[in-house]
Scaffold this active site. Structure first.
Site, PDB file in Angstrom:
ATOM      1  N   GLY A  68       0.805  -1.214   0.000  1.00 41.12           N
ATOM      2  CA  GLY A  68       0.000   0.000   0.000  1.00 41.12           C
ATOM      3  C   GLY A  68       0.842   1.269   0.000  1.00 41.12           C
ATOM      4  O   GLY A  68       0.520   2.244  -0.684  1.00 41.12           O
ATOM      5  N   THR A  69       1.928   1.262   0.753  1.00 41.94           N
ATOM      6  CA  THR A  69       2.761   2.468   0.855  1.00 41.94           C
ATOM      7  C   THR A  69       3.302   2.850  -0.522  1.00 41.94           C
ATOM      8  O   THR A  69       3.250   4.021  -0.922  1.00 41.94           O
ATOM      9  CB  THR A  69       3.921   2.232   1.846  1.00 41.94           C
ATOM     10  OG1 THR A  69       3.363   1.858   3.110  1.00 41.94           O
ATOM     11  CG2 THR A  69       4.775   3.469   2.007  1.00 41.94           C
ATOM     12  N   ASN A 152      -8.255   3.470   8.649  1.00 39.49           N
ATOM     13  CA  ASN A 152      -7.646   2.293   9.274  1.00 39.49           C
ATOM     14  C   ASN A 152      -7.861   2.219  10.774  1.00 39.49           C
ATOM     15  O   ASN A 152      -7.869   1.134  11.345  1.00 39.49           O
ATOM     16  CB  ASN A 152      -6.143   2.239   8.967  1.00 39.49           C
ATOM     17  CG  ASN A 152      -5.461   3.566   9.143  1.00 39.49           C
ATOM     18  OD1 ASN A 152      -5.838   4.560   8.521  1.00 39.49           O
ATOM     19  ND2 ASN A 152      -4.469   3.616  10.005  1.00 39.49           N
ATOM     20  N   GLN A 180      -7.704  -0.492   3.550  1.00 41.68           N
ATOM     21  CA  GLN A 180      -8.519  -1.124   4.601  1.00 41.68           C
ATOM     22  C   GLN A 180      -9.882  -1.571   4.087  1.00 41.68           C
ATOM     23  O   GLN A 180     -10.581  -2.315   4.764  1.00 41.68           O
ATOM     24  CB  GLN A 180      -8.718  -0.146   5.762  1.00 41.68           C
ATOM     25  CG  GLN A 180      -7.450   0.187   6.513  1.00 41.68           C
ATOM     26  CD  GLN A 180      -6.949  -0.961   7.385  1.00 41.68           C
ATOM     27  OE1 GLN A 180      -7.725  -1.779   7.868  1.00 41.68           O
ATOM     28  NE2 GLN A 180      -5.648  -1.019   7.595  1.00 41.68           N
ATOM     29  N   GLY A 201      -1.920  -6.272  -0.251  1.00 44.84           N
ATOM     30  CA  GLY A 201      -2.314  -7.679  -0.145  1.00 44.84           C
ATOM     31  C   GLY A 201      -2.472  -8.185   1.281  1.00 44.84           C
ATOM     32  O   GLY A 201      -3.400  -8.928   1.575  1.00 44.84           O
ATOM     33  N   THR A 238      11.894  -6.418 -11.654  1.00 43.13           N
ATOM     34  CA  THR A 238      11.468  -7.772 -12.040  1.00 43.13           C
ATOM     35  C   THR A 238      10.158  -8.126 -11.345  1.00 43.13           C
ATOM     36  O   THR A 238       9.999  -7.878 -10.143  1.00 43.13           O
ATOM     37  CB  THR A 238      12.570  -8.790 -11.651  1.00 43.13           C
ATOM     38  OG1 THR A 238      13.753  -8.440 -12.367  1.00 43.13           O
ATOM     39  CG2 THR A 238      12.156 -10.212 -11.986  1.00 43.13           C
ATOM     40  N   CYS A 327       4.411   7.437  23.374  1.00 46.04           N
ATOM     41  CA  CYS A 327       5.686   8.140  23.309  1.00 46.04           C
ATOM     42  C   CYS A 327       6.623   7.557  24.356  1.00 46.04           C
ATOM     43  O   CYS A 327       6.231   6.732  25.164  1.00 46.04           O
ATOM     44  CB  CYS A 327       5.490   9.641  23.485  1.00 46.04           C
ATOM     45  SG  CYS A 327       5.128  10.123  25.158  1.00 46.04           S
TER      46      CYS A 327
HETATM   47  N1  PLP Z   1      -2.897   2.795   3.891  1.00 47.19           N
HETATM   48  C1  PLP Z   1      -3.623   2.335   4.935  1.00 47.19           C
HETATM   49  C2  PLP Z   1      -4.984   2.895   5.154  1.00 47.19           C
HETATM   50  C3  PLP Z   1      -3.105   1.363   5.791  1.00 47.19           C
HETATM   51  O1  PLP Z   1      -3.842   0.934   6.811  1.00 47.19           O
HETATM   52  C4  PLP Z   1      -1.804   0.868   5.544  1.00 47.19           C
HETATM   53  C5  PLP Z   1      -1.185  -0.129   6.458  1.00 47.19           C
HETATM   54  O2  PLP Z   1      -1.490  -0.180   7.622  1.00 47.19           O
HETATM   55  C6  PLP Z   1      -1.090   1.351   4.437  1.00 47.19           C
HETATM   56  C7  PLP Z   1      -1.670   2.320   3.630  1.00 47.19           C
HETATM   57  C8  PLP Z   1       0.280   0.850   4.096  1.00 47.19           C
HETATM   58  O3  PLP Z   1       0.213  -0.406   3.466  1.00 47.19           O
HETATM   59  P1  PLP Z   1       1.498  -1.372   3.416  1.00 47.19           P
HETATM   60  O4  PLP Z   1       1.689  -1.895   4.787  1.00 47.19           O
HETATM   61  O5  PLP Z   1       1.112  -2.452   2.466  1.00 47.19           O
HETATM   62  O6  PLP Z   1       2.629  -0.585   2.918  1.00 47.19           O
END
Ligand code: PLP
Length: 383
Positions: A68-69, A152, A180, A201, A238, A327
């Site tokens: 996702g990132t 999330n 999510q 995934g 790849t 923290c």
């Molecule tokens: N976006 C949301 C809403 C998420 O909850 C998360 C992961 O917690 C991500 C993006 C990031 O996904 P990934 O862990 O596959 O990089």
């Protein structure tokens, strides 16, 4: 005792995803000209077609990523930089205040570099954004809007189809982080006029380290990685064949199993919430309307307990949950999402997945009730 209620962090891999992963571990390079390479390529393209079919995209629009990132970064930076190149001006970006760091941080980074002007749109106390508030921020040079499909932490579902339609009428693309949402919501980019989407995934039964972006055909995107030119040159590298086959298998299974999962999780999350909010000092956060929250998420505020201690005690009892960010002093700081929604109290997220059972929920309720009561009774003794 082992109860896993942190599926929003990573869900259990589906058996079909494991099988697909193992089946393709010894794949040849999908760009190679020889027969084994071509066989691999066929596996990748079939996976791409299955993913596209599952979310209302065309295969050409699906770009496999590491998760996702990466998909969020590709959409945000790629679309913004393409807009900068095309207009030779500084584009305007709007994101919601509740975005995951995978959207929020690239947006803030772009703004700090002076690549964009940025507006954040606030949310309601239930964590949902309002279409009118987004539209009020639109400027003539707005190049992109990014609003997550579902949050999330709170599980709040945003009115993405309505927003995307209103933006499309103004010629503005919408990117949505659907990371999510995919496990339980019917996602369809063509029907909902979504221009770009990010998925991961490991949130819906594939292994960690694979996801995909959907990038509408006619949307210019500057690649973030340069190299072999795979995935229409947008994402060189790849092909991760085993992971790609696995994410397609997980998505296929997720779509087929969604009605059952939704029914089961709605019942289980309602039971969890009802039983736990009957305890003193426990409130449920997020939308009250069932249609506006993910069936998989229960977010609570608990008065009179310290977040870190609650998490540790539950973990020691074999109950995996998620709390707020702590923290170094041990004091809990509210996340940017809870701050935006004005939510107070010690946060606890319980997130359910496709394999969560009645027994899991019953055990969690019993252990949570005892632990919360004990911590509330001893409040102050540990600090
Ligand atoms: N976006 C949301 C809403 C998420 O909850 C998360 C992961 O917690 C991500 C993006 C990031 O996904 P990934 O862990 O596959 O990089």
């Amino acid at each position: 005792m082992n109860v896993y209620l942190d599926h929003a962090a990573s869900s259990t891999p589906r058996p079909q995803a494991r099988e697909a992963f193992l089946m393709h571990l010894d794949a040849a390079n999908g760009s190679a000209a020889h027969q084994r390479g071509q066989n691999t390529r066929a596996v990748i393209e079939e996976a791409r077609e299955q993913v596209a079919h599952a979310i209302g995209a065309t295969p050409h629009e699906v770009v496999f990523t590491s998760g996702g990132t990466e998909a969020d970064n590709l959409a945000i930076k790629g679309i913004i930089w393409a807009a900068r190149e095309a207009t030779r001006t500084t584009p305007h970006l709007i994101i919601s205040a509740t975005e995951h760091a995978a959207v929020k941080d690239p947006a803030l980074w772009l703004a700090e570099r002076g690549d964009i002007t940025l507006d954040l749109v606030g949310c309601r106390p239930d964590g949902c954004i309002e279409v009118e508030q987004v539209l009020a921020l639109v400027r003539p040079n707005t190049a992109l809007v990014s609003v997550m499909m579902a949050n999330n932490e709170l599980g709040s579902i945003n009115p993405i189809a309505e927003l995307a339609g209103a933006l499309a009428a103004r010629g503005i693309p919408l990117h949505t982080d659907a990371v999510q949402a995919i496990a339980t919501l019917d996602v369809n980019v063509a029907r909902d006029q979504i221009s770009a989407l990010a998925a991961s995934g490991h949130k819906f039964g594939a292994p960690q380290g694979v996801g995909f972006a959907v990038l509408r055909r006619d949307l210019p995107v500057v690649p973030l990685q340069h190299g072999g030119g795979q995935d229409r040159g947008v994402r060189s590298g790849t092909f991760a064949t085993a992971l790609i086959a696995s994410v397609a298998a997980a998505l296929r299974e997720t779509v087929a199993d969604r009605p059952r999962v939704n029914e089961t999780l709605t019942r289980l999350s309602d039971t969890l919430a009802q039983q736990l909010t009957a305890l003193s000092g426990v409130r449920r956060n997020g939308p009250t309307d069932e249609a506006k929250r993910l069936a998989s998420h229960v977010h609570l505020s608990i008065d009179g307990v310290a977040s870190e201690l609650l998490g540790l005690r539950l973990d020691a009892l074999g109950i995996a949950t998620s709390g707020g960010a702590a923290c170094s002093s041990g004091a809990t700081t509210a996340s940017h999402v809870l701050t935006a929604a004005g939510i107070t109290g010690t946060p606890l997220r319980l997130s359910l997945g496709w394999d969560t059972t009645d027994e899991d929920v019953d055990t969690a309720i019993t252990q949570l009730a005892t632990t919360i009561a004990a911590l509330q009774a001893n409040q102050g003794a540990w600090v």
